[in-house]
Design a protein around this motif. Structure first.
Motif, PDB file in Angstrom:
ATOM      1  N   GLU A   1      23.280 -46.693 -19.984  1.00 53.66           N
ATOM      2  CA  GLU A   1      22.708 -47.743 -20.831  1.00 53.66           C
ATOM      3  C   GLU A   1      23.787 -48.703 -21.332  1.00 53.66           C
ATOM      4  OE1 GLU A   1      18.870 -45.931 -23.102  1.00 53.66           O
ATOM      5  OE2 GLU A   1      20.772 -44.914 -23.508  1.00 53.66           O
ATOM      6  N   VAL A   2      24.948 -48.163 -21.678  1.00 51.76           N
ATOM      7  CA  VAL A   2      26.058 -49.020 -22.107  1.00 51.76           C
ATOM      8  C   VAL A   2      26.446 -49.964 -20.978  1.00 51.76           C
ATOM      9  CG1 VAL A   2      28.483 -49.063 -22.800  1.00 51.76           C
ATOM     10  CG2 VAL A   2      26.958 -47.351 -23.771  1.00 51.76           C
ATOM     11  N   ILE A   3      26.565 -49.435 -19.776  1.00 47.52           N
ATOM     12  CA  ILE A   3      26.942 -50.263 -18.625  1.00 47.52           C
ATOM     13  C   ILE A   3      25.889 -51.328 -18.366  1.00 47.52           C
ATOM     14  CG2 ILE A   3      27.304 -50.255 -16.128  1.00 47.52           C
ATOM     15  CD1 ILE A   3      29.663 -49.175 -17.676  1.00 47.52           C
ATOM     16  N   THR A   4      24.624 -50.943 -18.435  1.00 56.25           N
ATOM     17  CA  THR A   4      23.541 -51.908 -18.206  1.00 56.25           C
ATOM     18  C   THR A   4      23.611 -53.049 -19.207  1.00 56.25           C
ATOM     19  OG1 THR A   4      22.068 -50.232 -17.267  1.00 56.25           O
ATOM     20  CG2 THR A   4      21.041 -52.227 -18.149  1.00 56.25           C
ATOM     21  N   ARG A   5      23.827 -52.719 -20.474  1.00 53.40           N
ATOM     22  CA  ARG A   5      23.914 -53.762 -21.501  1.00 53.40           C
ATOM     23  C   ARG A   5      25.173 -54.612 -21.330  1.00 53.40           C
ATOM     24  NH1 ARG A   5      22.477 -52.463 -27.622  1.00 53.40           N
ATOM     25  NH2 ARG A   5      23.258 -54.602 -27.658  1.00 53.40           N
ATOM     26  N   LEU A   6      26.274 -53.976 -20.990  1.00 55.69           N
ATOM     27  CA  LEU A   6      27.505 -54.730 -20.777  1.00 55.69           C
ATOM     28  C   LEU A   6      27.309 -55.787 -19.697  1.00 55.69           C
ATOM     29  CD1 LEU A   6      30.329 -52.029 -20.902  1.00 55.69           C
ATOM     30  CD2 LEU A   6      30.253 -54.130 -22.251  1.00 55.69           C
ATOM     31  N   LEU A   7      26.756 -55.375 -18.578  1.00 59.57           N
ATOM     32  CA  LEU A   7      26.587 -56.312 -17.470  1.00 59.57           C
ATOM     33  C   LEU A   7      25.534 -57.367 -17.791  1.00 59.57           C
ATOM     34  CD1 LEU A   7      26.747 -53.886 -14.404  1.00 59.57           C
ATOM     35  CD2 LEU A   7      28.525 -55.434 -15.229  1.00 59.57           C
ATOM     36  N   ARG A   8      24.463 -56.962 -18.448  1.00 62.01           N
ATOM     37  CA  ARG A   8      23.383 -57.900 -18.743  1.00 62.01           C
ATOM     38  C   ARG A   8      23.795 -58.926 -19.798  1.00 62.01           C
ATOM     39  NH1 ARG A   8      19.638 -54.518 -20.546  1.00 62.01           N
ATOM     40  NH2 ARG A   8      20.029 -54.915 -22.766  1.00 62.01           N
ATOM     41  N   GLU A   9      24.473 -58.478 -20.844  1.00 58.94           N
ATOM     42  CA  GLU A   9      24.755 -59.354 -21.982  1.00 58.94           C
ATOM     43  C   GLU A   9      26.130 -60.024 -21.928  1.00 58.94           C
ATOM     44  OE1 GLU A   9      24.125 -57.012 -25.502  1.00 58.94           O
ATOM     45  OE2 GLU A   9      22.160 -56.299 -24.799  1.00 58.94           O
ATOM     46  N   HIS A  10      27.074 -59.413 -21.210  1.00 64.68           N
ATOM     47  CA  HIS A  10      28.450 -59.936 -21.238  1.00 64.68           C
ATOM     48  C   HIS A  10      29.086 -60.052 -19.854  1.00 64.68           C
ATOM     49  CE1 HIS A  10      28.243 -59.205 -25.575  1.00 64.68           C
ATOM     50  NE2 HIS A  10      27.831 -57.975 -25.301  1.00 64.68           N
ATOM     51  N   GLY A  11      28.319 -59.794 -18.802  1.00 63.29           N
ATOM     52  CA  GLY A  11      28.910 -59.658 -17.477  1.00 63.29           C
ATOM     53  C   GLY A  11      29.083 -60.933 -16.666  1.00 63.29           C
ATOM     54  N   ARG A  12      29.226 -62.052 -17.338  1.00 65.83           N
ATOM     55  CA  ARG A  12      29.503 -63.295 -16.621  1.00 65.83           C
ATOM     56  C   ARG A  12      31.010 -63.430 -16.433  1.00 65.83           C
ATOM     57  NH1 ARG A  12      28.126 -69.537 -18.548  1.00 65.83           N
ATOM     58  NH2 ARG A  12      28.175 -70.450 -16.461  1.00 65.83           N
ATOM     59  N   THR A  13      31.445 -63.615 -15.203  1.00 65.24           N
ATOM     60  CA  THR A  13      32.878 -63.759 -14.989  1.00 65.24           C
ATOM     61  C   THR A  13      33.353 -65.095 -15.559  1.00 65.24           C
ATOM     62  OG1 THR A  13      32.666 -64.829 -12.831  1.00 65.24           O
ATOM     63  CG2 THR A  13      32.752 -62.404 -12.857  1.00 65.24           C
ATOM     64  N   TYR A  14      34.642 -65.160 -15.831  1.00 66.61           N
ATOM     65  CA  TYR A  14      35.197 -66.410 -16.346  1.00 66.61           C
ATOM     66  C   TYR A  14      35.216 -67.479 -15.263  1.00 66.61           C
ATOM     67  CZ  TYR A  14      36.364 -64.004 -20.632  1.00 66.61           C
ATOM     68  OH  TYR A  14      36.270 -63.329 -21.827  1.00 66.61           O
TER      69      TYR A  14
ATOM     70  N   ILE B   1      44.685 -61.524 -15.321  1.00 67.73           N
ATOM     71  CA  ILE B   1      43.461 -62.329 -15.351  1.00 67.73           C
ATOM     72  C   ILE B   1      43.028 -62.672 -13.930  1.00 67.73           C
ATOM     73  CG2 ILE B   1      42.493 -64.581 -15.993  1.00 67.73           C
ATOM     74  CD1 ILE B   1      44.347 -64.455 -18.490  1.00 67.73           C
ATOM     75  N   PHE B   2      43.973 -63.157 -13.130  1.00 67.99           N
ATOM     76  CA  PHE B   2      43.651 -63.544 -11.755  1.00 67.99           C
ATOM     77  C   PHE B   2      43.140 -62.334 -10.966  1.00 67.99           C
ATOM     78  CE2 PHE B   2      44.457 -64.401  -7.301  1.00 67.99           C
ATOM     79  CZ  PHE B   2      44.070 -65.732  -7.156  1.00 67.99           C
ATOM     80  N   CYS B   3      43.836 -61.212 -11.069  1.00 68.39           N
ATOM     81  CA  CYS B   3      43.443 -60.036 -10.301  1.00 68.39           C
ATOM     82  C   CYS B   3      42.091 -59.485 -10.741  1.00 68.39           C
ATOM     83  CB  CYS B   3      44.517 -58.962 -10.411  1.00 68.39           C
ATOM     84  SG  CYS B   3      46.061 -59.370  -9.559  1.00 68.39           S
ATOM     85  N   ARG B   4      41.823 -59.511 -12.047  1.00 67.32           N
ATOM     86  CA  ARG B   4      40.520 -59.064 -12.543  1.00 67.32           C
ATOM     87  C   ARG B   4      39.384 -59.815 -11.881  1.00 67.32           C
ATOM     88  NH1 ARG B   4      41.775 -59.847 -18.344  1.00 67.32           N
ATOM     89  NH2 ARG B   4      40.289 -61.546 -18.174  1.00 67.32           N
ATOM     90  N   GLU B   5      39.565 -61.126 -11.749  1.00 71.09           N
ATOM     91  CA  GLU B   5      38.484 -61.957 -11.222  1.00 71.09           C
ATOM     92  C   GLU B   5      38.449 -61.952  -9.694  1.00 71.09           C
ATOM     93  OE1 GLU B   5      36.433 -64.558 -13.069  1.00 71.09           O
ATOM     94  OE2 GLU B   5      36.783 -63.283 -14.812  1.00 71.09           O
TER      95      GLU B   5
ATOM     96  N   LEU C   1      32.091 -56.209 -14.576  1.00 69.96           N
ATOM     97  CA  LEU C   1      32.322 -55.202 -15.611  1.00 69.96           C
ATOM     98  C   LEU C   1      33.654 -55.456 -16.321  1.00 69.96           C
ATOM     99  CD1 LEU C   1      31.597 -52.648 -17.140  1.00 69.96           C
ATOM    100  CD2 LEU C   1      32.575 -51.307 -15.261  1.00 69.96           C
ATOM    101  N   ALA C   2      34.678 -55.801 -15.560  1.00 67.19           N
ATOM    102  CA  ALA C   2      35.972 -56.102 -16.177  1.00 67.19           C
ATOM    103  C   ALA C   2      35.858 -57.281 -17.129  1.00 67.19           C
ATOM    104  CB  ALA C   2      37.012 -56.383 -15.091  1.00 67.19           C
TER     105      ALA C   2
END
Length: 212
Positions: A5-18, A144-148, A192-193
């Motif tokens: 559930e935490v993962i689902t919320r993380l991706l749904r609410e905050h999972g937009r890449t920069y 930052i670059f590697c994360r994305e 997720l990152a």
């Protein structure tokens, strides 16, 4: 709330890449990879991520989407684009860094970051070192670059830097990259990152997830 559930919320609410926020449709092609590098340069100082992504959009809207276009642009043109995004205090030095970085990329890699990737030979430490030769990019910028870019460079997966791993631990998730990688499909690792970084920058978001 359990881990799924935490993962689902993380991706749904905050999972937009920069990259996505900056208007970059990331592919393993020279132009979008360079645009991610520009965003990395912009994020590599103490400035709000929203300001950095806005500045990237202004530069791209001005046509500065490739190393050649950036190198051929005038310094004042770059300063003006950064100013429109209220990227102040660092606008002049960043305009210089962007111009110098574009020249370096053209000279060493013919403007194609895939050549830098090839030179690294699948070694993440080597890749991070090469990235740090670009003006303004240090260890944090390389992260930052590697994360994305792990979204399109699979050999980097899973890549979670110290900030994202620390945020994960705060939420009761695994602190290791390998542990986090078991929680989502490979194609969602970059999201997720990014979500973990976004949450780490928002005390209220962290508290909401902990309380749920």
């Amino acid at each position: 709330m359990d881990t799924s559930e935490v993962i689902t919320r993380l991706l749904r609410e905050h999972g937009r890449t920069y990259a996505d926020e900056a208007g970059i449709t990331l592919h393993d092609k020279p132009a979008p990879l360079y645009q991610l590098l520009v965003l990395t340069v912009l994020c590599s100082i103490r400035i709000r991520a929203e300001t950095a992504t806005a500045a990237a959009r202004e530069l791209f809207a001005a046509g500065l989407r490739t190393p050649r276009a950036m190198a051929d642009s005038g310094w004042q043109e770059r300063v003006d684009a950064l100013g429109r995004a209220h990227y102040v205090r660092y606008d002049e030095s960043t305009a210089t860094a962007l111009g110098d970085g574009a020249e370096l990329l053209l000279d060493r890699f013919h403007g194609d970051l895939r050549r830098l990737r090839e030179q690294a030979g699948g070694d993440t430490a080597e890749l991070r070192g090469l990235l740090q030769e670009v003006p303004r990019i240090g260890p944090v910028g390389a992260d930052i670059f590697c994360r994305e870019v792990q979204a399109v460079w699979p050999e980097l997966r899973p890549f979670f830097d110290e900030r994202s791993r620390s945020a994960a631990a705060d939420l009761g998730l695994p602190r290791t990259s390998s542990g986090l990688a078991e929680l989502v499909p490979p194609e969602d690792l970059a999201r997720l990152a990014a979500a973990l970084v976004r949450v780490s920058l928002s005390k209220s978001a962290t508290e909401e997830l902990r309380a749920a």
